[in-house]
Design a protein around this motif. Structure first.
Motif, PDB file in Angstrom:
ATOM      1  N   THR A  28      13.467 -46.828   6.717  1.00  0.00           N
ATOM      2  CA  THR A  28      13.521 -45.489   6.128  1.00  0.00           C
ATOM      3  C   THR A  28      12.793 -44.560   7.083  1.00  0.00           C
ATOM      4  OG1 THR A  28      13.533 -46.371   3.886  1.00  0.00           O
ATOM      5  CG2 THR A  28      12.868 -44.072   4.146  1.00  0.00           C
ATOM      6  N   LEU A  29      13.439 -43.473   7.439  1.00  0.00           N
ATOM      7  CA  LEU A  29      12.870 -42.481   8.344  1.00  0.00           C
ATOM      8  C   LEU A  29      12.566 -41.214   7.564  1.00  0.00           C
ATOM      9  CD1 LEU A  29      15.593 -42.928  11.068  1.00  0.00           C
ATOM     10  CD2 LEU A  29      13.259 -43.791  11.228  1.00  0.00           C
ATOM     11  N   CYS A  30      11.422 -40.632   7.795  1.00  0.00           N
ATOM     12  CA  CYS A  30      11.074 -39.360   7.178  1.00  0.00           C
ATOM     13  C   CYS A  30      10.861 -38.352   8.301  1.00  0.00           C
ATOM     14  CB  CYS A  30       9.821 -39.507   6.328  1.00  0.00           C
ATOM     15  SG  CYS A  30       9.417 -37.997   5.427  1.00  0.00           S
ATOM     16  N   VAL A  31      11.682 -37.328   8.308  1.00  0.00           N
ATOM     17  CA  VAL A  31      11.626 -36.278   9.323  1.00  0.00           C
ATOM     18  C   VAL A  31      11.551 -34.945   8.600  1.00  0.00           C
ATOM     19  CG1 VAL A  31      12.773 -35.245  11.318  1.00  0.00           C
ATOM     20  CG2 VAL A  31      13.083 -37.685  10.840  1.00  0.00           C
ATOM     21  N   ALA A  32      10.486 -34.208   8.829  1.00  0.00           N
ATOM     22  CA  ALA A  32      10.312 -32.898   8.192  1.00  0.00           C
ATOM     23  C   ALA A  32      10.525 -32.980   6.678  1.00  0.00           C
ATOM     24  CB  ALA A  32      11.236 -31.858   8.824  1.00  0.00           C
ATOM     25  N   GLU A  35      14.040 -37.699   3.879  1.00  0.00           N
ATOM     26  CA  GLU A  35      14.198 -39.124   4.112  1.00  0.00           C
ATOM     27  C   GLU A  35      15.639 -39.440   4.462  1.00  0.00           C
ATOM     28  OE1 GLU A  35      12.843 -41.824   1.129  1.00  0.00           O
ATOM     29  OE2 GLU A  35      10.739 -41.387   1.556  1.00  0.00           O
ATOM     30  N   MET A  36      15.799 -40.388   5.385  1.00  0.00           N
ATOM     31  CA  MET A  36      17.125 -40.863   5.751  1.00  0.00           C
ATOM     32  C   MET A  36      17.054 -42.348   6.042  1.00  0.00           C
ATOM     33  SD  MET A  36      17.497 -39.197   9.571  1.00  0.00           S
ATOM     34  CE  MET A  36      16.801 -37.627   9.138  1.00  0.00           C
ATOM     35  N   ARG A  37      18.180 -43.004   5.922  1.00  0.00           N
ATOM     36  CA  ARG A  37      18.258 -44.430   6.187  1.00  0.00           C
ATOM     37  C   ARG A  37      18.697 -44.635   7.633  1.00  0.00           C
ATOM     38  NH1 ARG A  37      21.721 -49.075   3.084  1.00  0.00           N
ATOM     39  NH2 ARG A  37      21.380 -50.598   4.703  1.00  0.00           N
ATOM     40  N   GLY A  38      18.113 -45.622   8.270  1.00  0.00           N
ATOM     41  CA  GLY A  38      18.483 -45.961   9.638  1.00  0.00           C
ATOM     42  C   GLY A  38      18.297 -47.439   9.876  1.00  0.00           C
ATOM     43  N   CYS A  52      21.046 -44.035  13.321  1.00  0.00           N
ATOM     44  CA  CYS A  52      21.348 -43.490  11.995  1.00  0.00           C
ATOM     45  C   CYS A  52      22.479 -42.491  12.121  1.00  0.00           C
ATOM     46  CB  CYS A  52      20.122 -42.900  11.310  1.00  0.00           C
ATOM     47  SG  CYS A  52      19.498 -41.386  11.994  1.00  0.00           S
ATOM     48  N   GLU A  53      23.071 -42.144  10.992  1.00  0.00           N
ATOM     49  CA  GLU A  53      24.233 -41.255  10.991  1.00  0.00           C
ATOM     50  C   GLU A  53      23.924 -39.883  11.587  1.00  0.00           C
ATOM     51  OE1 GLU A  53      27.556 -41.707  10.260  1.00  0.00           O
ATOM     52  OE2 GLU A  53      26.889 -43.797  10.331  1.00  0.00           O
ATOM     53  N   GLY A  80      24.267 -39.516  20.727  1.00  0.00           N
ATOM     54  CA  GLY A  80      25.162 -40.004  19.685  1.00  0.00           C
ATOM     55  C   GLY A  80      24.364 -40.310  18.432  1.00  0.00           C
ATOM     56  N   LYS A  81      24.532 -41.514  17.913  1.00  0.00           N
ATOM     57  CA  LYS A  81      23.812 -41.924  16.704  1.00  0.00           C
ATOM     58  C   LYS A  81      22.585 -42.762  17.025  1.00  0.00           C
ATOM     59  CE  LYS A  81      27.886 -41.664  13.811  1.00  0.00           C
ATOM     60  NZ  LYS A  81      28.721 -42.334  12.823  1.00  0.00           N
ATOM     61  N   ARG A  82      22.267 -42.924  18.309  1.00  0.00           N
ATOM     62  CA  ARG A  82      21.113 -43.720  18.729  1.00  0.00           C
ATOM     63  C   ARG A  82      19.995 -42.817  19.231  1.00  0.00           C
ATOM     64  NH1 ARG A  82      22.747 -49.215  21.721  1.00  0.00           N
ATOM     65  NH2 ARG A  82      24.143 -50.000  20.124  1.00  0.00           N
ATOM     66  N   PHE A  83      18.768 -43.292  19.064  1.00  0.00           N
ATOM     67  CA  PHE A  83      17.620 -42.531  19.549  1.00  0.00           C
ATOM     68  C   PHE A  83      16.443 -43.454  19.786  1.00  0.00           C
ATOM     69  CE2 PHE A  83      17.731 -42.531  14.984  1.00  0.00           C
ATOM     70  CZ  PHE A  83      16.414 -42.646  14.554  1.00  0.00           C
TER      71      PHE A  83
END
Length: 103
Positions: A28-32, A35-38, A52-53, A80-83
């Protein structure tokens, strides 16, 4: 005189100082405050390759949660979708084992 940071100079293999563990594990990523799933695609004590998307932009700070392990860091690149995430503090080997095992 060359005063470039080792994180900016050379290719990716030269910049890595810790072993990478290939994996495919949910995070689970929390940015600003969003929350988003990755997924982590690889993981080391100093950072991770993630997917993640809608990846966060380079320079973003992220909080990461997976299997009771929490850490944070900065997105150093995104394509793309990678980081790539560089952790603010190195992860312990125990934390890495927990995330890789998924328990």
């Amino acid at each position: 005189m060359n005063n470039q940071s080792p994180f900016l100079a050379g290719n990716a293999e030269q910049r890595r100082h810790s072993a990478r563990h290939k994996m495919f594990g949910p995070v689970t990523l929390c940015v600003a405050n969003a929350e988003m799933r990755g997924h982590f695609l690889d993981l080391s004590t100093s950072g991770a390759l993630a997917h993640c998307e809608t990846p966060p932009a380079a320079g973003s700070y992220v909080e990461v949660k997976a299997f009771g392990v929490e850490t944070s860091g900065r997105v150093v690149w995104a394509r793309g979708k990678r980081f790539g995430i560089q952790f603010s503090q190195p992860m312990t080997d125990e934390a890495i084992d927990t995330v890789i095992r998924g328990s």
